[in-house]
Scaffold this motif. Structure first.
Motif, PDB file in Angstrom:
ATOM      1  N   ALA A  74      76.985  21.449 -82.446  1.00  0.00           N
ATOM      2  CA  ALA A  74      78.351  20.940 -82.485  1.00  0.00           C
ATOM      3  C   ALA A  74      78.334  19.516 -81.942  1.00  0.00           C
ATOM      4  O   ALA A  74      77.748  19.252 -80.901  1.00  0.00           O
ATOM      5  CB  ALA A  74      79.270  21.820 -81.650  1.00  0.00           C
ATOM      6  N   MET A  75      78.956  18.609 -82.692  1.00  0.00           N
ATOM      7  CA  MET A  75      78.866  17.195 -82.329  1.00  0.00           C
ATOM      8  C   MET A  75      80.235  16.533 -82.250  1.00  0.00           C
ATOM      9  O   MET A  75      81.087  16.770 -83.096  1.00  0.00           O
ATOM     10  CB  MET A  75      78.027  16.458 -83.369  1.00  0.00           C
ATOM     11  N   PRO A  76      80.431  15.661 -81.254  1.00  0.00           N
ATOM     12  CA  PRO A  76      81.652  14.868 -81.195  1.00  0.00           C
ATOM     13  C   PRO A  76      81.567  13.716 -82.205  1.00  0.00           C
ATOM     14  O   PRO A  76      80.499  13.433 -82.745  1.00  0.00           O
ATOM     15  CB  PRO A  76      81.649  14.336 -79.759  1.00  0.00           C
ATOM     16  N   LEU A  77      82.693  13.096 -82.459  1.00  0.00           N
ATOM     17  CA  LEU A  77      82.729  11.911 -83.313  1.00  0.00           C
ATOM     18  C   LEU A  77      83.303  10.748 -82.510  1.00  0.00           C
ATOM     19  O   LEU A  77      84.246  10.927 -81.758  1.00  0.00           O
ATOM     20  CB  LEU A  77      83.609  12.143 -84.547  1.00  0.00           C
ATOM     21  N   PRO A  78      82.761   9.561 -82.680  1.00  0.00           N
ATOM     22  CA  PRO A  78      83.276   8.401 -81.940  1.00  0.00           C
ATOM     23  C   PRO A  78      84.247   7.557 -82.767  1.00  0.00           C
ATOM     24  O   PRO A  78      84.117   6.346 -82.867  1.00  0.00           O
ATOM     25  CB  PRO A  78      81.995   7.625 -81.625  1.00  0.00           C
ATOM     26  N   LEU A  79      85.235   8.173 -83.397  1.00  0.00           N
ATOM     27  CA  LEU A  79      86.198   7.430 -84.219  1.00  0.00           C
ATOM     28  C   LEU A  79      87.386   6.982 -83.368  1.00  0.00           C
ATOM     29  O   LEU A  79      88.546   7.276 -83.648  1.00  0.00           O
ATOM     30  CB  LEU A  79      86.658   8.297 -85.394  1.00  0.00           C
ATOM     31  N   THR A  80      87.076   6.249 -82.310  1.00  0.00           N
ATOM     32  CA  THR A  80      88.092   5.883 -81.327  1.00  0.00           C
ATOM     33  C   THR A  80      89.025   4.779 -81.796  1.00  0.00           C
ATOM     34  O   THR A  80      90.015   4.506 -81.132  1.00  0.00           O
ATOM     35  CB  THR A  80      87.419   5.481 -80.000  1.00  0.00           C
ATOM     36  N   PRO A  83      84.479  20.077 -84.188  1.00  0.00           N
ATOM     37  CA  PRO A  83      85.772  20.709 -83.908  1.00  0.00           C
ATOM     38  C   PRO A  83      86.876  19.646 -83.958  1.00  0.00           C
ATOM     39  O   PRO A  83      87.219  19.025 -82.964  1.00  0.00           O
ATOM     40  CB  PRO A  83      85.587  21.292 -82.512  1.00  0.00           C
ATOM     41  N   PHE A  84      87.396  19.412 -85.146  1.00  0.00           N
ATOM     42  CA  PHE A  84      88.354  18.321 -85.366  1.00  0.00           C
ATOM     43  C   PHE A  84      89.682  18.536 -84.652  1.00  0.00           C
ATOM     44  O   PHE A  84      90.170  19.652 -84.536  1.00  0.00           O
ATOM     45  CB  PHE A  84      88.644  18.172 -86.862  1.00  0.00           C
ATOM     46  N   SER A 115      86.964  14.226 -82.819  1.00  0.00           N
ATOM     47  CA  SER A 115      86.214  15.452 -82.572  1.00  0.00           C
ATOM     48  C   SER A 115      85.544  15.393 -81.204  1.00  0.00           C
ATOM     49  O   SER A 115      84.355  15.171 -81.091  1.00  0.00           O
ATOM     50  CB  SER A 115      85.158  15.638 -83.673  1.00  0.00           C
ATOM     51  N   PRO A 116      86.330  15.602 -80.143  1.00  0.00           N
ATOM     52  CA  PRO A 116      85.732  15.606 -78.810  1.00  0.00           C
ATOM     53  C   PRO A 116      84.917  16.870 -78.637  1.00  0.00           C
ATOM     54  O   PRO A 116      85.056  17.813 -79.406  1.00  0.00           O
ATOM     55  CB  PRO A 116      86.945  15.610 -77.885  1.00  0.00           C
TER      56      PRO A 116
END
Length: 124
Positions: free
Chosen positions: A78-84, A14-15, A92-93
């Motif tokens: 559904a997966m978050p992304l760690p592009l911090t 979920p961007f 994508s939290p």
């Protein structure tokens, strides 16, 4: 289901493409890169969203509607992304929504070092 086949979408993000979420030009460029993928990889007989509809913050409700109501999907991860380094929230939290079907799982991406394996029903 498609015919008698169980449909499992093994990853959805979920961007959050809100420009305020990006850390500068690099984050905005990455957003546009993903929008280009949408245009290039969406089959010609499927709808392609204009940038103002695609480049926004997607909600769990948006994803639920697309996946469960507008497709043949039976189960989703559904997966978050760690592009911090590029985005304030990683792009994508993921916070499980209490209204998700039991077939929805949330996980972690390979780069996410947290222990956020969870889902809307705690895998019960």
């Amino acid at each position: 289901m498609i015919d008698d086949a169980f449909v499992f979408d093994c990853v959805a993000h979920p961007f959050n493409f809100d420009p305020k979420n990006a850390f500068g030009k690099a984050g905005l460029m990455f957003n546009n890169h993903l929008y280009a993928f949408h245009n290039a990889l969406t089959p010609d007989d499927q709808p392609k969203l204009p940038s103002e509809e695609f480049l926004r913050e997607w909600t769990p409700s948006d994803i639920r509607k697309m996946v469960y109501e507008e497709s043949d999907t039976d189960m989703l991860v559904a997966m978050p992304l760690p592009l911090t380094d590029l985005f304030r929230d990683g792009l994508s939290p993921w916070e499980p929504a209490p209204t998700w079907p039991a077939a929805t799982r949330t996980g972690r991406s390979s780069g996410d070092r947290s222990t956020r394996w969870r889902d809307a029903r705690r895998w019960t």
